[in-house]
Structures are given as structure tokens and as C-alpha cells.
Write an enzyme that holds these catalytic residues in place. Sequence first.
Site, PDB file in Angstrom:
ATOM      1  N   SER A  92       0.816  -1.210   0.000  1.00 60.46           N
ATOM      2  CA  SER A  92       0.000   0.000   0.000  1.00 60.46           C
ATOM      3  C   SER A  92       0.858   1.272   0.000  1.00 60.46           C
ATOM      4  O   SER A  92       1.521   1.580  -0.979  1.00 60.46           O
ATOM      5  CB  SER A  92      -0.949  -0.038   1.201  1.00 60.46           C
ATOM      6  OG  SER A  92      -1.937   0.946   1.112  1.00 60.46           O
TER       7      SER A  92
ATOM      8  N   ASP B 106      10.232   5.126 -10.183  1.00 60.93           N
ATOM      9  CA  ASP B 106       9.842   5.808 -11.420  1.00 60.93           C
ATOM     10  C   ASP B 106      10.630   7.097 -11.648  1.00 60.93           C
ATOM     11  O   ASP B 106      10.949   7.451 -12.792  1.00 60.93           O
ATOM     12  CB  ASP B 106       8.348   6.120 -11.407  1.00 60.93           C
ATOM     13  CG  ASP B 106       7.491   4.897 -11.734  1.00 60.93           C
ATOM     14  OD1 ASP B 106       8.062   3.798 -11.867  1.00 60.93           O
ATOM     15  OD2 ASP B 106       6.254   5.047 -11.848  1.00 60.93           O
TER      16      ASP B 106
ATOM     17  N   LYS C 191      -0.715  -4.028  -3.422  1.00 63.96           N
ATOM     18  CA  LYS C 191      -2.019  -3.460  -3.032  1.00 63.96           C
ATOM     19  C   LYS C 191      -2.111  -2.064  -3.640  1.00 63.96           C
ATOM     20  O   LYS C 191      -1.478  -1.127  -3.168  1.00 63.96           O
ATOM     21  CB  LYS C 191      -2.168  -3.390  -1.517  1.00 63.96           C
ATOM     22  CG  LYS C 191      -3.498  -2.793  -1.063  1.00 63.96           C
ATOM     23  CD  LYS C 191      -3.616  -2.827   0.464  1.00 63.96           C
ATOM     24  CE  LYS C 191      -4.947  -2.243   0.916  1.00 63.96           C
ATOM     25  NZ  LYS C 191      -4.984  -0.778   0.815  1.00 63.96           N
TER      26      LYS C 191
END
Length: 411
Positions: free
Chosen positions: A313, A324, A338
Amino acid sequence: MFWNKENREDTKSFISGFVCGLLLMGAVVFGVFAYTHSYLLTAMKSDGLTVKQALQLVKKADAIVRTLDSLYLGEYDTEALLDGAYEGMAEAVGDPYTRYYTQEQYEKFQVSTTGTYGGLGVTIVKNDATGRIRVVSVYEGGPSEAAGVQQGDEFMKVEGEDVTGLTTDELAAKLKGPIDTAVTITFYRPATDSEVEIEITRKKIEVPTVEHEMLEDGVGYIAISSFDEITPNQFDAALEELRGQGLRGLILDLRDNLGGRVDAVEKIADALLPEGIITYTVDKNGEKITYNSDAEHSLGLPLTVLVNENSASASEILAGAIQDHGVGTLVGTRTYGKGLVQRTVPFQDDTALKVTMAKYYTPNGNYIHGVGIEPDIVIDLPTGVSYQSLASHQEDIQFLTAYEALQTMLD
């Protein structure tokens, strides 16, 4: 019997009074019904039960309670019965993250997400040999330390009530309470083989969610166990202390961090990332909300991030954003996966419903739910060894790998 004018007037008066009585009774019944079941008056609105469904719900629930009253051999708690019905409605959605909280459960949930409560400042564990619960550690500067509680003390009584045999959760519930209220506890002290009675005043307790240390060569280490309301402040304090000790590179440990609050991870991400997207969410109506970092708080130092199969999460939001943006190297095993966001909606009776209400995406648009995030350097712990069982960094091959990767960035 002959009907005269007087008889007719009496009959007319009786009928009139009877009709008025019925109308008045009907008005009262309707008023009570409308007051106690006001949702029926709004049920025809969109996204809710229809009037027919609402009536069926009340009728079925009443029929079940009446049947239990007439046939059930034992006794039952009506409030527990209703809570069970509400819990069943949330469970029937079929989403493991959507759930109903009773008053007690919601209170515990709030403590777990804020990270603060009125308590004594001790860590406790069950002593299987004695059946009592003992103090494992006393928080430095906390109310228990001030009152003279010692490591190893065992709880015997709380406010005169024997607590031997309770679970740690049951005892913790008795120890917590409003800030600045006092509780009297009788301990058995093995060190002196004696009983001591201590009055402790509850204070605001912050649960530590961040640990940090300075290693060799200016390498700092920060481990985050969960993302609670207090976590960003704890993280900022840890990072500031490490900077003051000559921080040159950082190992961020998110292993076994199951997540937490989006606003908490957003603040920490802002301290680590350059200007850009941290994450964005999309709800059932396609509405997109983007969370951004600015350039002001960028770490600007070499970074490695430890993750494992229990990093979930909010941990994945942070790990995915770091990966990224290319500002850190992920080390460990594939994360949990999740990619859903929940919102907790409180009700007037201090219960609440936690509802899955959006998907989240990494800055590059990756939806990681059920997939997880693949680390840049995949390294697993030996078979049978868990992160929590490791006694030191020297036994931790994942940590050593992250340390070596960071060293190459510093050289």
C-alpha cells in the site's frame, strides 16, 4: 331500542371522537416510525436502498430477533447482533479492505492510524511461565518511567482488579484512557520478590514508527514500520539528525511495512523526490486526484530502498515513486501488490465504515494491484529466515546488498 335525536347526537359524537382518535394515533405512530426510521424517507434517493428494500430490511431483522427471542436456548446481546449484521453487510461486498468498525474497533483503528493515545509508555508481553504480563521496556521520558516502573515488572492488579490471565490486548485496553487521568497498578517485582503499588498518570504516548542510525562512511539508515499521522514528523527528525552527523547516502527500509495513511506517505515522499508526481488516484467515477512533490525538499543524496513481500500500500506508493523518478535503487523481493485506496467514513454513533474508493497509480501510470513492484536488485533472505528474526545488520543479506549498492554510488 328507539333512536331519538339525543341518541343520534351521542352516536355522532362517539364516531367523531373515534375517528379523531384513530387519526391522532396514526399520526403518533407515523411520527415515531418516521423518527426512528428516518432513512425510509430518504431511501428513494439515488445510491441507496429503495423504500421496499428498506422496509424488507427492517421486517427481516425484526423477524430474526423475534424468532431468537422465542426459540433460542441461550442469551444474546442485541447490540452485538446488530453489529454483526452491519459487519456482514460490509463483508458481503466481497472486498477484503472494506469493513465495518464497532465503537471499540474504531477507537483502536484511530489509535493505530494516528499513532498517539493516552497511555503509560510501556511495552508489554505475556510471561507464559507465570500467566502474567510483564513490562519489556519502559519508554524514556514516559509516565511509567517517572512513576518508577521497571523493566521486568509483572502486572497483578489494575484498580484492584486481578488481571492475571488476560491477553496483552485486553490489558492494554484497561491501561489506555483519557490523557491526564490516573490508574493504580499492583506489580510483582521479580528483582526484589515483592509487590509494589504504583499510581501512574496517563500521558500522550507516541508510538515509534521510525528508527534510525548512522553507519560508517556517512551512510544513514532509516526504517519506517508504518505510515501513521505522526510518522512524517518522526521521519523529518531522524533525517535532520542524520544530516547533522554528516549524511552522505541513505538506506530506507520499508520491509514489513503494510502501509497506512496516504497523506503521511505524501509528506515523506516530498522530502525524498524531485518536483513531480508522487502518485495519482482514480475513483469509480473516473475522477483523478494527483499528489505532487515540489523541488524544495528533495533529498539529493544517493538512496537505496529495502522492500519485501510485506511492503504494501503506502509503502508501494513511496517505493514506486522513487523507482519511477530514478532517484533510488530498490533492493529485496517483489512487494505485496495493493493498489487500492480506502476512505474511513465515521457515523454519529462512533462506529465507522472503511470503504475501498479508488485505485492508485505510480508516476509512470503503473497499476500494481495484484502485481507488486519488482526491485532493481532482487535478493531474498535464506530459506526459513524472516526480516523480523534478524538480530543484526550483519546477518541481513538484503541490508548488506543495499549497503554495497549505496557504496558504489558514493565512491
